[in-house]
Design a protein around this motif. Structure first.
Motif, PDB file in Angstrom:
ATOM      1  N   LEU A 159      -5.562 -10.057   0.895  1.00 18.00           N
ATOM      2  CA  LEU A 159      -5.900  -9.120   1.960  1.00 18.00           C
ATOM      3  C   LEU A 159      -6.317  -7.807   1.308  1.00 18.00           C
ATOM      4  CD1 LEU A 159      -5.888  -8.438   5.025  1.00 18.00           C
ATOM      5  CD2 LEU A 159      -3.542  -7.661   4.734  1.00 18.00           C
ATOM      6  N   LEU A 160      -7.535  -7.344   1.623  1.00 19.43           N
ATOM      7  CA  LEU A 160      -8.045  -6.087   1.081  1.00 19.43           C
ATOM      8  C   LEU A 160      -8.073  -5.049   2.197  1.00 19.43           C
ATOM      9  CD1 LEU A 160      -9.442  -4.282  -1.018  1.00 19.43           C
ATOM     10  CD2 LEU A 160     -11.592  -5.440  -0.514  1.00 19.43           C
ATOM     11  N   CYS A 161      -7.225  -4.013   2.061  1.00 20.04           N
ATOM     12  CA  CYS A 161      -7.119  -2.965   3.080  1.00 20.04           C
ATOM     13  C   CYS A 161      -7.772  -1.692   2.573  1.00 20.04           C
ATOM     14  CB  CYS A 161      -5.654  -2.626   3.365  1.00 20.04           C
ATOM     15  SG  CYS A 161      -4.608  -4.046   3.573  1.00 20.04           S
ATOM     16  N   GLY A 162      -8.432  -0.992   3.459  1.00 16.07           N
ATOM     17  CA  GLY A 162      -9.017   0.296   3.078  1.00 16.07           C
ATOM     18  C   GLY A 162      -9.546   0.983   4.306  1.00 16.07           C
ATOM     19  N   ASP A 163      -9.489   2.303   4.328  1.00 18.02           N
ATOM     20  CA  ASP A 163      -9.946   3.056   5.491  1.00 18.02           C
ATOM     21  C   ASP A 163     -11.448   2.824   5.698  1.00 18.02           C
ATOM     22  OD1 ASP A 163      -9.696   4.735   7.632  1.00 18.02           O
ATOM     23  OD2 ASP A 163      -8.701   6.328   6.524  1.00 18.02           O
TER      24      ASP A 163
ATOM     25  N   THR B 150      -7.723  -1.672   9.214  1.00 17.09           N
ATOM     26  CA  THR B 150      -6.455  -1.225   9.790  1.00 17.09           C
ATOM     27  C   THR B 150      -5.584  -0.763   8.638  1.00 17.09           C
ATOM     28  OG1 THR B 150      -6.588  -2.840  11.570  1.00 17.09           O
ATOM     29  CG2 THR B 150      -4.429  -1.931  11.098  1.00 17.09           C
ATOM     30  N   PRO B 151      -5.280   0.511   8.554  1.00 20.20           N
ATOM     31  CA  PRO B 151      -4.483   0.955   7.416  1.00 20.20           C
ATOM     32  C   PRO B 151      -3.132   0.272   7.402  1.00 20.20           C
ATOM     33  CG  PRO B 151      -5.429   2.806   8.583  1.00 20.20           C
ATOM     34  CD  PRO B 151      -5.632   1.612   9.441  1.00 20.20           C
ATOM     35  N   ILE B 152      -2.724  -0.209   6.233  1.00 23.96           N
ATOM     36  CA  ILE B 152      -1.415  -0.829   6.109  1.00 23.96           C
ATOM     37  C   ILE B 152      -0.440   0.263   5.683  1.00 23.96           C
ATOM     38  CG2 ILE B 152      -0.051  -2.585   4.906  1.00 23.96           C
ATOM     39  CD1 ILE B 152      -2.349  -3.620   6.774  1.00 23.96           C
ATOM     40  N   PRO B 153       0.508   0.606   6.526  1.00 24.26           N
ATOM     41  CA  PRO B 153       1.452   1.652   6.150  1.00 24.26           C
ATOM     42  C   PRO B 153       2.210   1.262   4.893  1.00 24.26           C
ATOM     43  CG  PRO B 153       1.677   1.027   8.451  1.00 24.26           C
ATOM     44  CD  PRO B 153       0.779   0.035   7.826  1.00 24.26           C
TER      45      PRO B 153
ATOM     46  N   LYS C 279       2.861 -11.556   0.150  1.00 23.61           N
ATOM     47  CA  LYS C 279       1.414 -11.583   0.367  1.00 23.61           C
ATOM     48  C   LYS C 279       0.700 -10.916  -0.795  1.00 23.61           C
ATOM     49  CE  LYS C 279      -0.505 -11.129   4.547  1.00 23.61           C
ATOM     50  NZ  LYS C 279      -0.745 -12.471   5.051  1.00 23.61           N
ATOM     51  N   ASP C 280      -0.542 -11.312  -1.017  1.00 24.97           N
ATOM     52  CA  ASP C 280      -1.360 -10.675  -2.052  1.00 24.97           C
ATOM     53  C   ASP C 280      -2.195  -9.582  -1.396  1.00 24.97           C
ATOM     54  OD1 ASP C 280      -0.441 -12.395  -4.022  1.00 24.97           O
ATOM     55  OD2 ASP C 280      -1.951 -13.907  -3.552  1.00 24.97           O
ATOM     56  N   PHE C 281      -1.952  -8.340  -1.803  1.00 26.98           N
ATOM     57  CA  PHE C 281      -2.628  -7.180  -1.224  1.00 26.98           C
ATOM     58  C   PHE C 281      -3.479  -6.479  -2.265  1.00 26.98           C
ATOM     59  CE2 PHE C 281       1.016  -6.954   1.775  1.00 26.98           C
ATOM     60  CZ  PHE C 281       0.327  -6.742   2.945  1.00 26.98           C
ATOM     61  N   SER C 282      -4.595  -5.944  -1.834  1.00 22.92           N
ATOM     62  CA  SER C 282      -5.296  -4.906  -2.599  1.00 22.92           C
ATOM     63  C   SER C 282      -5.528  -3.771  -1.617  1.00 22.92           C
ATOM     64  CB  SER C 282      -6.641  -5.406  -3.130  1.00 22.92           C
ATOM     65  OG  SER C 282      -6.442  -6.407  -4.099  1.00 22.92           O
ATOM     66  N   VAL C 283      -5.322  -2.538  -2.061  1.00 18.87           N
ATOM     67  CA  VAL C 283      -5.474  -1.389  -1.164  1.00 18.87           C
ATOM     68  C   VAL C 283      -6.436  -0.385  -1.777  1.00 18.87           C
ATOM     69  CG1 VAL C 283      -4.276   0.499  -0.004  1.00 18.87           C
ATOM     70  CG2 VAL C 283      -3.145  -1.702  -0.250  1.00 18.87           C
ATOM     71  N   ILE C 284      -7.448   0.042  -0.999  1.00 16.36           N
ATOM     72  CA  ILE C 284      -8.367   1.092  -1.451  1.00 16.36           C
ATOM     73  C   ILE C 284      -7.985   2.372  -0.713  1.00 16.36           C
ATOM     74  CG2 ILE C 284     -10.769   1.837  -1.606  1.00 16.36           C
ATOM     75  CD1 ILE C 284     -11.649  -1.033  -1.731  1.00 16.36           C
ATOM     76  N   ASN C 285      -7.370   3.287  -1.462  1.00 19.34           N
ATOM     77  CA  ASN C 285      -6.921   4.552  -0.868  1.00 19.34           C
ATOM     78  C   ASN C 285      -7.843   5.717  -1.203  1.00 19.34           C
ATOM     79  OD1 ASN C 285      -4.674   3.872   0.565  1.00 19.34           O
ATOM     80  ND2 ASN C 285      -3.260   4.143  -1.128  1.00 19.34           N
TER      81      ASN C 285
ATOM     82  N   ILE D 274     -12.372  -0.489  -8.311  1.00 21.76           N
ATOM     83  CA  ILE D 274     -12.368  -1.217  -9.590  1.00 21.76           C
ATOM     84  C   ILE D 274     -11.120  -2.089  -9.693  1.00 21.76           C
ATOM     85  CG2 ILE D 274     -12.184  -0.922 -12.118  1.00 21.76           C
ATOM     86  CD1 ILE D 274     -13.946   1.673 -11.684  1.00 21.76           C
ATOM     87  N   LYS D 275      -9.969  -1.515  -9.316  1.00 21.44           N
ATOM     88  CA  LYS D 275      -8.697  -2.253  -9.384  1.00 21.44           C
ATOM     89  C   LYS D 275      -8.732  -3.456  -8.422  1.00 21.44           C
ATOM     90  CE  LYS D 275      -3.687  -1.442  -9.113  1.00 21.44           C
ATOM     91  NZ  LYS D 275      -3.219  -1.979  -7.834  1.00 21.44           N
ATOM     92  N   ALA D 276      -9.228  -3.231  -7.194  1.00 20.54           N
ATOM     93  CA  ALA D 276      -9.298  -4.316  -6.204  1.00 20.54           C
ATOM     94  C   ALA D 276     -10.208  -5.432  -6.704  1.00 20.54           C
ATOM     95  CB  ALA D 276      -9.808  -3.781  -4.868  1.00 20.54           C
TER      96      ALA D 276
END
Length: 634
Positions: free
Chosen positions: A261-265, A393-396, A407-413, A242-244
């Motif tokens: 950039l949208l990161c998520g496992d 690719t998980p972003i540490p 950079k503009d990031f969204s992360v789905i954890n 929802i946040k992303a």
């Protein structure tokens, strides 16, 4: 002065003093912790949810000593990861928080050191950690970290300064060189690295400034149809999804071109965010190009879009080798005339003969898997058109924190609801076990991936499996050199459930989402990288049913130490979101390489990943403080 509370295993604790320090740091005492800035105490258990942590930590005390530090899940109290040292920052603005970031500020709050680990001290360079010892200091005995340097020289670091020490992580498995204490070589290496990092920070901020200065299309707020489309999602959205989605929509509704950039496992729902963005673009009469690395992934996304959009007047096409030359020409004509709204395809989409009437959004799945030419094309597109890049690719967290200003990031954890961890087994190849694993999956109405990454004997492997299974299981093969129509038919049959066991090469690695396939068997697992093994495991477990991943090695195979470490890591880190743990083992550095480019690899090797991230964050902060890149004036 850097302010923090440092807690570590076997540390003697004055509990009253620690509680007072937490209150001074503006932490609030609660019945149980639920958000950043909370702490609770029950008997000998102290739970703290520190500032900037994703999850709380549990400190267990025994006889006024710390005997365990664990990250835990606040929903069910389940322990997740053990730690040796944790650094807790104040929960309020202070001089240290508002000052420009410097390399002395930790980006990472856990210092998980074991005796014998290579470490980096910011001021003295790379050494070997020997443990914690009590050393006479200021009239009493205090704990110090002991680090051994070249020629058996020893450095004793007071625990108050442990934020200057981090585990050394880099790309290669070779042992790093130990530095001499008092030698100027470390300062020279650090200075050279600092200059190289400043160049990268400048490039990142220049690109951001160019984008902010550009005029893009300002998308309209959501329509009623947007809401109707989103209701067709058959699952419950996670809070991170929802946040992303909100972040993506905000970008699209801004006049500045989006570059997010949208990161998520694997399997965490990035595609749904992309689909909603695509639908939003079409609602404003804009076309969407969805770029994917493989033909099979293009086919699957195409089928998903068709299925989800059946009630809406949206025209979707696919451009890949699964289409004949004549069909491709028709699709290209449709893109030029505007009759095609969404096109999903491989790098074929970036060919010179492909043009659009009104392109408004480009979605890129796993940008690092495209070649140099494709990336150059994308760079040109990003200046004026909204671009959303997806990566598994998980972003540490350390890299994420250091890049946040550029950079503009969204992360789905958060994992999808009802998702179960995948049962992971590393074992010697055993034909009976293979047959048993396949039968168990078929008996519960499921399907199986069997991965064998050699085309020349793929048919032999299929025949061997068929022989071991009694009954009429349907087994087919799939590989990248098959004629396009034949491969398309096989994948279509597997997706629709007409094939029970798919014996294939690595072509299934990316994004294939088949909820009914919940067992994967990987042959010769020792020949794959850790990132590949994690991606392959992500092909199963997409449903609320226990999934199995078998990583098989040849009988009597003598594994080198690196292969053994990879297999131990994949077996150990099998929980949900374990990509972020695997990151610390291997993906962390690959992910950094994908994001930052190859020229930065040498710098990470020279100073270690954590100090590299600190120097990058410092460089970005310094450029911004100097007013070189002022977002408000662009």
């Amino acid at each position: 002065m850097f302010k923090s509370i440092k807690l570590y295993l076997n540390q003697g604790i004055d509990l009253e003093g620690l509680i007072k320090s937490l209150i001074d740091f503006d932490y609030k005492r609660r019945e149980q912790v639920s958000g950043e800035g909370d702490f609770s105490l029950r008997g000998g258990i102290l739970d703290i949810f520190p500032l900037s942590f994703e999850l709380p930590v549990r400190i267990e005390l025994d006889d006024e000593k710390i005997y365990s530090i664990k990250t835990f899940n606040p929903d069910n109290g389940q322990p997740l990861w053990q730690h040796n040292i944790v650094i807790i920052l104040p929960n309020k603005p202070s001089g240290t928080r508002t000052a420009v970031f410097s390399e002395e500020f930790p980006l990472k709050n856990f210092v998980d050191l074991d005796v014998g680990d290579f470490v980096v001290h910011n001021q003295h360079g790379i050494g070997r950690f020997l443990g914690i010892q009590k050393v006479q200091s200021g009239g009493g005995f205090k704990d110090h970290l002991v680090i051994e340097y070249d020629r058996n020289e020893k450095l004793f670091v007071p625990v108050d300064s442990m934020h200057l020490v981090q585990k050394y992580i880099a790309f290669h498995t070779r042992k790093p060189k130990l530095y001499r204490l008092g030698n100027k070589e470390w300062q020279r290496v650090k200075e050279r690295t600092r200059k190289g990092i400043a160049k990268l920070a400048w490039e990142l901020l220049s690109l951001q400034a160019m984008r902010l200065a550009g005029e893009g299309f300002k998308f309209s707020p959501d329509t009623d149809w947007q809401s109707d489309f989103e209701k067709t999602f058959p699952y419950q959205e996670t809070p991170d999804q929802i946040k992303a989605m909100q972040e993506v929509k905000q970008d699209m509704e801004s006049v500045k071109p989006m570059d997010r950039l949208l990161c998520g496992d694997v399997g965490y729902g990035k595609t749904e965010v992309a689909m909603r963005a695509a639908f939003k673009a079409v609602m404003d009469d804009k076309q969407v190009a969805y770029l994917v690395p493989t033909t099979i992934l293009a086919e699957q996304h195409y089928k998903n879009f068709i299925s989800r959009l059946k009630k809406f007047p949206v025209k979707v096409e696919m451009l890949s080798r699964f289409r004949t030359g004549a069909e491709q020409n028709e699709i290209i004509k449709g893109l030029r005339s505007g009759s095609v709204d969404i096109v999903i395809g491989t790098h074929r989409l970036l060919s010179p003969d492909v043009s659009f009437k009104n392109l408004g959004l480009v979605i890129v799945d796993e940008e690092q898997r495209f070649g140099v030419k494709a990336k150059e094309q994308l760079k040109k597109i990003k200046a004026t058109i909204d671009v959303l890049v997806l990566t598994a690719t998980p972003i540490p967290r350390t890299l994420y924190m250091s890049l946040m200003g550029a950079k503009d990031f969204s992360v789905i954890n958060t994992p999808p609801q009802n998702r179960l961890p995948i049962k992971t087994v590393v074992v010697e190849y055993d034909a009976d076990l293979v047959a048993q694993a396949i039968k168990r999956e078929l008996d519960r109405g499921g399907q199986v991936f069997f991965l064998h990454n050699r085309i020349f004997d793929l048919e032999k492997v299929r025949d061997k499996i068929a022989k071991s299974l009694s009954g009429n299981a349907c087994i087919s093969i799939a590989h990248g050199q098959m004629p396009a129509k034949q491969l398309e038919q096989v994948m279509s049959d597997f997706i629709s459930g007409n094939i029970d066991v798919l014996v294939s090469t690595m072509i299934i690695e990316s994004g294939i989402d088949i909820p009914n396939a919940n067992t994967i068997i990987v042959n010769n697992a020792h020949t794959f990288g850790l990132a590949d093994l994690h991606q392959l495991r992500g092909r199963v477990g997409r449903f609320n049913r226990l999934a199995y991943a078998y990583f098989m090695i040849n009988r009597n195979e003598v594994l080198d130490s690196v292969a053994r470490k990879r297999l131990l890591a994949i077996e150990e880190h099998s929980g949900l979101g374990s990509g972020f743990n695997i990151a610390m083992e291997d993906l962390e550095i690959r992910g950094a390489g994908n994001l930052l480019g190859q020229e930065q690899h040498g710098f990470i090797v020279a100073v270690g990943f954590d100090l590299y991230c600190r120097l990058l964050k410092e460089a970005i902060a310094n450029f911004k403080k100097a007013g070189v890149f002022d977002e408000t004036n662009n």
